[in-house]
Motif scaffolding. Structure first.
Motif, short mmCIF file in Angstrom:
data_model
loop_
_atom_site.label_atom_id
_atom_site.label_comp_id
_atom_site.label_asym_id
_atom_site.label_seq_id
_atom_site.Cartn_x
_atom_site.Cartn_y
_atom_site.Cartn_z
N ALA A 57 -10.15 -0.39 -0.46
CA ALA A 57 -9.70 0.01 -1.79
C ALA A 57 -10.09 -1.05 -2.82
CB ALA A 57 -8.19 0.22 -1.79
N THR A 115 -10.22 6.03 0.17
CA THR A 115 -9.50 5.18 1.11
C THR A 115 -8.61 5.98 2.03
OG1 THR A 115 -9.44 3.54 -0.65
CG2 THR A 115 -8.12 3.10 1.29
N VAL A 146 -3.21 1.27 -0.23
CA VAL A 146 -3.70 1.36 -1.62
C VAL A 146 -2.61 0.90 -2.58
CG1 VAL A 146 -4.35 2.97 -3.42
CG2 VAL A 146 -5.34 3.20 -1.16
#
Lengths: 334, 713, 333
Positions: free
Chosen positions: B100, B118, B251
């Motif tokens: 990410a 991601t 993330v």
């Protein structure tokens, strides 16, 4: 007797003259004291280091707590125990605490993890000293090694000691700790400048050991097998470099492959140089760093508005080698 | 009026308060009680030690810091529930965090795209685990161990190449800082996402078919396979979901912390596994819930965070976490082992029941005096029936009975040697009756009220009644439909023997004596099932009185029969029909001369009456000694009685030496013969009634004679 | 699975045994490396190779015994760190070697007992129990047993260094130690009564209990063995490296131990495998790592390759011996 009488008369005269001149001695107070007392009254300092089991953090905690407590400042320690997450938790907790410390001393893990809480703590008025490992954010004080400078210095030594002109192979191996940590990041900056100017030096291996001496050992063993004519191994911190040194010794190459490192400068530094495990040791003297921190704290406490304060106190380096070795260069942990 | 007389309100108010505890412990959420208590205690301890712990600012801060870990707890919890384990969650987390940040910092991909990519990558990594563990059925522990090392190795490699590039962190774009530091409705963004996922997970597990399949696969993969559930694909799906959740959490972590480091996600799998175990999610799979996982996560996070803030050294926190994990496992193991015993002993709540004086059966002058009238019965279907609880004959004289195998058998007239399976409703068919259209209506214990058409087609009438609002346990499902009878307007009155026990342990209801039985009424016109009477002590036999104005219902443990008026001036009231029987009656049916036959399945004893007087004795008995050695109501020896419309005993038929019918649960008069059934018998009996009307049969009595059939007979 | 007397050794029959396939694969790889990698097939290279996996092999022996008995011990690396670290700390602070070692012996014994009792008498799952005790022990070490993360061997203990760095007859002492442990382990498992009981208990715990085997003391015993093996491994490691870094309990060593056991044919469901397989597994890993070093791959690539090779091995094994879903044991992780 006469001399005594003369002397007394002279001093009496002197004091009258001096008093008349307006320079107060016996009757004047130390004007710093009241404001100092005011500044330190009821103040608290928080120490947030990466862990509490290494020589640097132990000596820092010892000296800082001892000195600050003696000056009347309360101290408390938050142990991150090798976890950046935990350090962030401790800092975030301070953000929302009602009794947050007035000054925070932070040794970061890397450049980014604690950056956000540090920024917000600064905005909320907490004064901060970053110690030896900075984040990407500036704080009021930075006390610690000048990593770029160390990188340059070591690289220059490597150039001098390993150059093919001196009959060496020119091959060096670097063993980092945490690649994203400021010491690695900035040392590499300094080293890269020097190596770019000296293409005869070849960095054959540049891996991270995660601060783990057994990993450093494995890496060094492999590199020594792959490059039997290796000139030097530089460990970017002595904590993990001990593994590399042992690997060199095990391969029977102690003295033939140069072993360089840097660190806090505790007793084991001098021991390893005298035993030949390490050939050159750059010490930034963590005991002295601790005193520098105390100075920084005391200075910050006496500064009303420190929001514009940006002071760096780089630690002078001491190069410990067999030639320069002196027991006084190393401190003992009690 | 003795307590055995119909006093429902009193019975209910006496029994229900005690039952609440037992029923509460049997609820699915009872398993959460322990984690819940532990969570509350932990938070209370730290709230008292740390100032301002419960302030919104602090709670918000805690939520902000732990939501990502909590999402990973959900991931691991789901994998454990499906019967696996995912040790690679930490590595997937680290890799996703790196990817990410790399996408956003180095490749300058917009935030939304980076998030999607991601999460997809995480799903892909999870798919690797899923393929190996789910489809190829390899051992999850070793496989995820290896994938953990492989993914971690990839992270190290990437760090080596790109780590310095990312060391300074990301630029703050609005969306990125919203993810990391924004808030929605006062809660941090990552917390909102976590709550959304938690609720979604809960709905998935408890309300969807997929969730039931996941739990089934976890509980017993083999059984799930045999039930037709695609176990491999389900397991694979869960691993993919786990990977995706870890990536999503990463993330969010990246937006908050923004650093790539070898420490990212380290030991996350241990932390998360501890939280899952603490929450009582069983490591074998199939047991657990989202709520419990979250509670476990809360406990672990509160303790680790609290210890940091108290300034406690790292070593102590580790010791404490290890000790807590050990205690949690110990408790979980012991709870699983003893849970059933504990639940059983708290579920049964005996209530005092004072029986009326026991009639003396040894008295030769007693109306119940023992004889041997059933010695010479004709035997039908010897060893061909297993437990013919009720018997009935149709207009053609064929004999029907429900047996233990879930079938309704038919013996063909006139010799009753030919036997066939008339219908197979499943469950345990008990009471039988014919309606106006010659459909055979039957109460099937374990299923409900069903009917069989003359051609053998089975149809369901009802399996649910209205839930009793003051009972904690959901009693809307009819678990023990026992006997039925049909009113002239077509309404079917049937008994629900007990709402608290099912086919496997109905006899324990006798020990409770709490009045758990009901009389229900199903109206085919409206298709609604209503509760007519409550608080009955094991509602058993049901019979429409000869004049059609009242329903007679047997209370087995009450040793009595009640009459409930359904028509006329006394409509809606209930009065005793027979107040004191010497034993536990079962079915009651019409006789040919305006009287009734009633089957007494077992005899009361003075010991039993004494036991009923002492609920404390029964409670101690249940708690202390094994079930095999409890005192149960005797259903081994009984008789048949003939009673008149006033409830007076006219005649009794015994099998004195227990040759054919020691225990009788039903009898049916048909064209001058009495057909006898028994719940635990291996035969049906037939005895001639010399004084009875040889043309009388039940259907005529209920629905009138049919000219055509009358001439056939 | 009781070992049965082999009547005839045929190649096909031999290949039924997992370790035989492993040995074959290893031999092939060795031959390939010898042909294409200069410097591989030299005495000093081989000495270094085997030496590098000696400690792993010793730990593998201990792990194999526990796994064959049907358990699993995640605690071994924590025990290594705790006992060796404490030993070094005590000798640093002036205690005699004999006293320090005795205390560490008692510590290892105690931990093994605790693990064994929790698993056998309290019927707690071994995986979680040993994770819990490992955490507890790791914290205890950091708090009480050692002062700093890295504890060094005191200068005066020259003899101590012999254990890790000495040679006997040209062979490094750690290698000799590994061979001794492997031989003793093999004899114990295959030739003694208790070894057979261990296989029985691992294969079918319920049946073993019913036929009267002393399953509970047996389980306690294997955990004690595992702990003592870990103690020895810790001493050897400390002597070889000149110190003990207690953070290894947070590293990946424990997983390397399981990989050695699994690749050596010890099935995680218990009752299968043997020391021979473990030894070959350790050898294979050493060969792979050494080969990769000679191929100039750095450590990260080596770790990745090692893990991938193991993944391939276990996938291949599962394709060769597929699990029959109808008869597989339920609840195995």
């Amino acid at each position: 007797m006469k001399k005594l009488m003369c002397g007394m008369a002279l001093s009496l005269a002197a004091s009258i003259v001096l008093q008349a001149g307006g320079v107060a001695i016996a009757a004047q107070t130390d004007s710093y004291r009241p404001s100092f007392a005011e500044a330190v009254k009821g103040k608290k300092v928080g120490l947030v280091f990466t862990d509490m089991n290494t020589d640097l953090t132990l000596i820092w905690a010892d000296i800082i707590e001892r000195d600050l407590n003696q000056l009347g400042v309360e101290t408390e320690i938050r142990d991150a125990n090798w976890s950046p997450e935990t350090q962030v938790q401790a800092l975030e907790a301070y953000l929302s605490a009602s009794d947050k410390p007035d000054v925070l001393i932070i040794q970061n893990f890397n450049l980014t993890a604690a950056a956000s809480p540090i920024k917000r703590l600064a905005e909320s008025g907490t004064k901060m000293v970053q110690l030896n490992m900075r984040s990407r954010v500036d704080t009021n004080y930075y006390v610690g090694a000048d990593w770029v400078g160390i990188g340059e210095a070591v690289a220059n030594e490597l150039v001098a000691d390993c150059s093919p002109e001196n009959g060496k192979s020119g091959k060096v191996a670097l063993v980092q700790g945490d690649i994203t940590a400021p010491d690695s990041f900035f040392q590499m900056q300094g080293m890269q400048l020097v190596f770019d100017a000296h293409p005869e030096i070849q960095v054959v291996s540049n891996l991270g050991s995660e601060w783990d001496s057994s990993k450093a050992r494995d890496i060094t063993t492999t590199v020594l097998q792959q490059h039997p004519d290796l000139c030097a191994v530089y460990g970017l911190w002595d904590g993990h470099h001990v593994g590399s040194a042992e690997a060199i010794k095990e391969a029977g190459l102690q003295g033939k492959v140069l072993s360089y490192t840097n660190g806090a400068g505790s007793r084991k530094a001098c021991d390893s140089v005298s035993s030949g495990l390490v050939d050159k040791y750059w010490s930034y003297d963590s005991k002295r760093q601790a005193s520098d921190v105390v100075t920084a704290v005391v200075s910050l406490l006496q500064t009303e508005d420190a929001s514009d304060t940006r002071v760096a106190v780089y630690s002078p380096l001491t190069l410990i080698s067999k030639e320069t070795l002196d027991p006084a260069m190393c401190f003992d942990l009690d | 009026m003795s307590e055995t007389a119909y006093q429902p309100f009193k019975r209910i108010t006496r029994s229900v308060p005690k039952q609440v505890i037992g029923e509460a412990l049997n609820k699915p959420w009872a398993d959460s009680l322990i984690p819940f208590t532990v969570t509350v205690i932990t938070i209370a301890i730290f709230a008292s030690l740390l100032e301002g712990y419960l302030s919104t600012v602090n709670l918000g801060s805690l939520a902000h810091q732990f939501s990502e870990t909590a999402i990973v707890v959900l991931a691991m919890g789901l994998v454990v529930m499906v019967g696996g384990i995912d040790l690679s969650v930490g590595s997937i987390f680290a890799l996703a965090n790196f990817v990410a940040l790399y996408l956003i910092i180095a490749l300058e991909v917009p935030v939304g795209g980076a998030v999607v990519l991601t999460v997809l990558m995480g799903a892909g990594l999870g798919a690797v685990n899923g393929l190996l563990c789910g489809i190829l059925r390899m051992r999850a522990f070793i496989v995820t161990l290896v994938t953990m090392i492989i993914f971690r190795g990839i992270v190290s490699l990437l760090l080596l190449k790109f780590g310095s590039e990312l060391a300074l962190g990301a630029e703050d774009t609005p969306l990125w800082s919203f993810l990391g530091y924004g808030s929605v409705l006062g809660l941090p963004t990552n917390t909102i996402i976590f709550l959304f996922l938690a609720v979604g997970g809960h709905v998935l597990l408890t309300r969807t078919r997929l969730g039931a399949h996941i739990i089934a696969v976890g509980g017993s993969r083999l059984a799930a396979r045999r039930a037709g559930i695609p176990a491999g694909r389900i397991a694979m799906g869960v691993y993919v979901l786990s990977g995706a959740l870890c990536a999503l959490a990463a993330v969010l972590y990246a937006s908050r912390i923004g650093s790539v480091s070898y420490t990212t996600g380290k030991h996350l799998e241990i932390l998360v596994l501890t939280a899952v175990i603490l929450g009582g999610v069983s490591l074998g799979g199939g047991r657990g819930s989202i709520a419990r996982m979250v509670m476990g996560a809360l406990v672990v996070m509160v303790i680790t965070n609290g210890m940091v803030r108290l300034g406690i050294r790292g070593g102590v926190t580790e010791m404490a976490t290890g000790a807590i994990l050990l205690f949690a496992i110990l408790f979980d193991v012991k709870w699983l082992k003893h849970k059933d015993k504990l639940l059983n002993s708290t579920f049964v709540c005996p209530v005092k029941l004072t029986m009326p004086p026991l009639p003396d059966l040894t008295d030769k002058n007693s109306p119940y005096a023992v004889n041997d009238r059933l010695r010479d019965v004709e035997v039908i279907g010897l060893d061909q029936v297993d437990g013919p609880e009720d018997v009935i004959l149709d207009r053609a004289g064929n004999l029907y009975t429900g047996v233990r195998q879930g079938e309704i058998l038919r013996f063909l007239a006139p010799d009753y040697t030919r036997r066939e399976v008339f219908a197979r409703p499943g469950g345990r068919p008990l009471g039988l009756a014919f309606d106006r259209d010659d459909n055979l209506i039957t109460c099937v214990a374990g299923m409900g009220l069903y009917g069989v058409r003359p051609d053998g087609e089975i149809f369901k009438l009802t399996d649910q009644s209205r839930r009793t609002w003051w009972r904690l346990r959901d009693d809307s499902r009819i678990l023990m439909a026992d006997d039925l009878d049909i009113a002239p307007d077509g309404r079917i009155f049937f008994s629900e023997a007990t709402v608290r026990y099912a086919l496997s342990d109905w006899i324990v209801d006798g020990l409770e004596a709490a009045g758990n039985g009901k009389l229900l009424c199903y109206d085919p016109a409206t298709q609604k099932t209503t509760t007519v009477l409550q608080g009955l002590l094991f509602a058993n036999g049901v019979c429409l009185s000869h004049d059609g104005h009242s329903i007679l219902v047997v209370e087995s443990w009450g040793s009595c029969v009640q009459r409930h008026w359904i028509n006329g001036p006394k409509k809606g009231t209930t009065e005793p029909f027979i107040a004191n029987l010497p034993g536990f009656a079962d079915n009651i049916n019409r006789a040919s001369d305006g009287t009734y036959w009633i089957a007494i399945a077992g005899i009361r004893s003075p010991l039993w009456d004494l036991t009923m007087k002492s609920p404390g004795f029964r409670t101690r008995m249940i708690k202390r000694i094994p079930r095999d050695e409890w005192i149960f109501p005797n259903l081994n020896a009984g008789f048949i009685a003939k009673v008149d419309e006033t409830g007076q005993i006219l005649d009794v038929l015994w099998d004195r030496f227990a040759t054919h019918h020691p225990s009788v649960t039903s009898m049916r008069e048909h064209r001058g013969y009495l057909y006898i059934g028994g719940l635990a018998n291996n035969r049906i009996g037939r005895i001639k009634l010399p004084a009875a009307d040889p043309t009388w049969m039940g259907q005529d009595s209920y629905w009138g004679t049919r000219p055509a059939e009358a001439s056939e007979a | 699975m009781t070992p049965q007397p082999r009547k005839m050794i045929s190649l096909a029959g031999l290949l039924e045994e997992r370790w035989a396939v492993l040995a074959l694969v290893t031999a092939l790889i060795i031959v390939a490396f010898a042909m294409f990698l200069p410097g591989f097939f030299t005495v000093e290279n081989w000495v270094a190779l085997i030496r590098s996996v000696s400690v792993l092999g010793i730990l593998g022996v201990g792990a194999a015994i526990v796994i064959i008995a049907g358990g699993i011990d995640i605690c071994v690396v924590a025990i290594m760190a705790a006992t060796a670290g404490w030993f070094l700390q005590m000798t640093q602070d002036g205690a005699s070697v004999a006293l320090a070692f005795s205390l560490c012996f008692v510590l290892a014994l105690a931990i093994g007992l605790v693990n064994g009792v929790l698993v056998s008498f309290f019927e707690m799952p071994a995986l979680l129990v040993t994770i819990g005790t490992a955490m507890f022990l790791s914290g205890l070490t950091k708090l009480v047993l050692v002062k700093q993360s890295v504890v060094y061997v005191p200068e005066e203990l020259v003899d101590f260094r012999f254990i890790g760095q000495g040679y006997m007859g040209g062979i490094p002492v750690p290698v000799i130690a590994f061979v001794c442990f492997a031989v003793i382990g093999h004899i114990f498992l295959r030739k003694t009564r208790y070894g057979h009981f261990i296989y029985a208990r691992g294969d079918n715990p319920e049946t073993a209990r019913i036929i009267g085997l002393p399953t509970r003391p047996l389980v306690v015993g294997v955990f004690v063995i595992s702990a003592l093996v870990a103690l020895c491994a810790g001493i050897i490691t400390a002597s070889a490296s000149g110190g003990m870094n207690i953070n290894i309990s947070h590293g990946t060593l424990i997983f390397d131990v399981f990989l050695v056991a699994v690749i050596g044919g010890v099935s995680l469901s218990g009752g299968q495998g043997g020391i021979l397989g473990v030894a070959i597994g350790a050898l294979l890993i050493g060969v792979l790592l050494n080969g990769m070093t000679l191929m100039n791959l750095n450590n990260i690539y080596q770790d990745l390759f090692k893990a991938t090779a193991l993944l391939v091995a276990i996938v291949w094994d599962s394709l060769l011996h597929p699990v029959d879903p109808e008869t597989a044991r339920e609840g195995d992780l």
